[in-house]
Design a protein around this motif. Sequence first.
Motif, short mmCIF file in Angstrom:
data_model
loop_
_atom_site.label_atom_id
_atom_site.label_comp_id
_atom_site.label_asym_id
_atom_site.label_seq_id
_atom_site.Cartn_x
_atom_site.Cartn_y
_atom_site.Cartn_z
N PRO A 1 5.39 49.44 130.10
CA PRO A 1 4.57 48.25 129.83
C PRO A 1 3.71 48.34 128.59
CG PRO A 1 3.74 49.48 131.72
CD PRO A 1 5.07 50.05 131.39
N LEU A 2 3.54 49.54 128.04
CA LEU A 2 2.79 49.69 126.80
C LEU A 2 3.68 49.68 125.57
CD1 LEU A 2 0.05 52.33 127.76
CD2 LEU A 2 -0.22 49.86 127.44
N SER A 3 4.95 49.34 125.76
CA SER A 3 5.86 49.26 124.62
C SER A 3 5.36 48.24 123.60
CB SER A 3 7.26 48.87 125.08
OG SER A 3 7.80 49.82 125.97
N GLU A 4 5.58 48.54 122.33
CA GLU A 4 5.21 47.58 121.29
C GLU A 4 5.98 46.28 121.49
OE1 GLU A 4 2.89 47.92 119.05
OE2 GLU A 4 2.40 49.97 119.67
N GLU A 5 5.40 45.18 121.05
CA GLU A 5 6.00 43.87 121.29
C GLU A 5 7.39 43.75 120.69
OE1 GLU A 5 3.11 41.08 119.92
OE2 GLU A 5 1.84 41.29 121.70
N ASP A 6 7.63 44.39 119.54
CA ASP A 6 8.95 44.26 118.93
C ASP A 6 10.02 45.03 119.71
OD1 ASP A 6 7.90 46.73 118.28
OD2 ASP A 6 8.82 46.80 116.30
N LEU A 7 9.58 45.93 120.60
CA LEU A 7 10.52 46.66 121.45
C LEU A 7 10.64 46.05 122.84
CD1 LEU A 7 9.45 50.32 120.57
CD2 LEU A 7 11.37 49.00 119.62
N ALA A 8 9.89 44.98 123.09
CA ALA A 8 9.88 44.37 124.42
C ALA A 8 10.16 42.87 124.36
CB ALA A 8 8.52 44.61 125.09
N TYR B 1 4.80 32.20 122.50
CA TYR B 1 5.94 32.22 121.57
C TYR B 1 5.50 31.72 120.21
CZ TYR B 1 10.38 30.84 119.39
OH TYR B 1 11.42 30.68 118.53
N ASP B 2 5.81 32.47 119.17
CA ASP B 2 5.51 32.08 117.80
C ASP B 2 6.79 31.52 117.18
OD1 ASP B 2 5.05 31.90 115.05
OD2 ASP B 2 3.65 33.60 115.07
N LYS B 3 6.82 30.21 116.98
CA LYS B 3 8.04 29.56 116.49
C LYS B 3 8.36 29.98 115.06
CE LYS B 3 10.22 25.00 116.42
NZ LYS B 3 10.03 23.54 116.69
N GLN B 4 7.35 30.21 114.25
CA GLN B 4 7.58 30.56 112.86
C GLN B 4 8.29 31.90 112.71
OE1 GLN B 4 3.74 30.27 110.92
NE2 GLN B 4 4.15 28.17 110.25
N THR B 5 7.89 32.87 113.51
CA THR B 5 8.49 34.20 113.42
C THR B 5 9.57 34.42 114.48
OG1 THR B 5 6.79 35.14 114.87
CG2 THR B 5 6.37 35.16 112.48
N ASP B 6 9.75 33.45 115.35
CA ASP B 6 10.72 33.54 116.45
C ASP B 6 10.50 34.81 117.26
OD1 ASP B 6 12.88 32.81 118.05
OD2 ASP B 6 14.33 33.89 116.81
N THR B 7 9.24 35.04 117.62
CA THR B 7 8.90 36.22 118.43
C THR B 7 7.97 35.83 119.58
OG1 THR B 7 7.03 36.74 116.97
CG2 THR B 7 9.12 37.87 116.53
N TYR B 8 8.01 36.67 120.60
CA TYR B 8 7.15 36.48 121.77
C TYR B 8 6.05 37.53 121.72
CZ TYR B 8 11.14 33.71 123.20
OH TYR B 8 12.13 32.77 123.23
N TYR B 9 4.85 37.14 122.16
CA TYR B 9 3.73 38.06 122.03
C TYR B 9 2.76 37.87 123.19
CZ TYR B 9 1.11 34.02 120.24
OH TYR B 9 0.50 32.80 120.11
N ARG B 10 1.86 38.87 123.33
CA ARG B 10 0.82 38.82 124.35
C ARG B 10 -0.44 38.25 123.72
NH1 ARG B 10 2.58 44.52 124.15
NH2 ARG B 10 4.31 44.77 125.62
#
Length: 475
Positions: free
Chosen positions: A92-99, A294-303
């Motif tokens: 659960p502590l994985s960096e966001e780009d790995l999760a 969800y960040d649409k500009q970067t197409d990534t999900y984040y906390r």
Amino acid sequence: MKIIFEKSNGIDGINLTDEKIDINFIPQSFLREEKIGLPQLSELEVMRHYKELSDQNFCIEEGFYPLGSCTMKYNPKVNELLASLDDFNIHPLSEEDLAQGALKLMYNLQNALLEVTGMDAITLQPSAGAHGEMTGMMIIKKYFDTLGENRKKVIIPDSAHGTNPASAKMCGFDIVEIKSNEKGQVDIEALKAVLDNDVAAIMMTNPNTLGIFEEQVEEISKIMHDNGSLLYYDGANFNAIMGYTNPKLMGFDVVHLNLHKTFATPHGGGGPGAGPVGVVEKLKDYLPTPTIEYDKQTDTYYRNYNIKHSIGSVKDFYGNFSVLVKAYAYILMMGKNLKHASENAVLNANYLKEKLKGHYDLPYDEPCMHEFVLSGEKQKHESGVSTLNIAKALMDGNTHPPTVYFPLIVHEAIMIEPTESEQKERMDEFVDTMIQIAKDAKENPEKVLNAPHTTPVKKIDEVTAARHPDLKYTN
């Protein structure tokens, strides 16, 4: 059946190491002078022992499990497989780009739950229904504190789940109970009589714990909102209305869902569970951190930890992830057919109610939703056979007893919920057994009073077992 100590034959099942372990760092006062005395068996005998124990337990795979207000339905086994996939076994502590996969799943689950509830924002953190209740009440308290309003009261109908007053009380509220009317619904006049500027919210379940839909819920919503108060929706019975209406349409401001009840994740045994909490727009800044965005500009999900008035975290990390995977799998599997689960649950409950109401008292003879409440009052009055005796007798019929003595407003209550999982043939078997018990209670009450007769453990002294539990083995 022997307990494992009595089966001990001195054979070591496993030897962890042949090397002597240095224990000098442990204070002498903490060390045992004698052997601990654990049972010694081979691995095969240990396996057989626990298999024998499991065979004595009743489970949903063995027979009908009509626990009212608990929704003990079948959970598709494919959900377990999906939750155990290696790609979901991440720290659960994985960096966001790995999760990103896990975050995307949680984000999609949030959106699915928002769609079926009508709410505007949601947290997946709470680990159970009661934990969701507490989270919701913390949000309500923080909301009024931020407004500078010291509202101390929460109104709770007398048919509420027992955890409702406990959750509100834990958050510092005073509980105001109101009685139900003759139809088993919230009494509007009783509500108006206790309403004042100190009332923060009302906690309701709809349908309520009698399995009856609150027909005046929109009027209740208007009354509460006109008073500046909020409405909390206990989602324990959400599986009765899914796809047909939602808490937002009824006027609720906060809702928790029991994923183990409505969305087919395992239930019972102490966990794990999940009780997501959804809120309307004006309360979204009070949700626990983090939410998944969800960040649409970067197409990534984040906390997202940047929540203005957040009540803080209520669960380590982001909730019970494996349970969330199972719920999401179930939703994808069902799709728009989720409403059919509610259809079948309501149909099954009404079928059983109509079949049984001539043999047991039915305090509220109204069309029910997913569950209904009978009473064993007639049997107790006529022959001394109580609801508890009826429940024990059911165990001889390959059926787990339903919930008994709840809700408290029904004397000798028998609360039955067949869920959407059961087929007509299984329910007919249950009906036949219930009718036979009613007949035996009248013609041969001793048979019912001494039940069960076929289970591994027969009739026990429950009072002594509760007050003087024997939890330690002694030779």
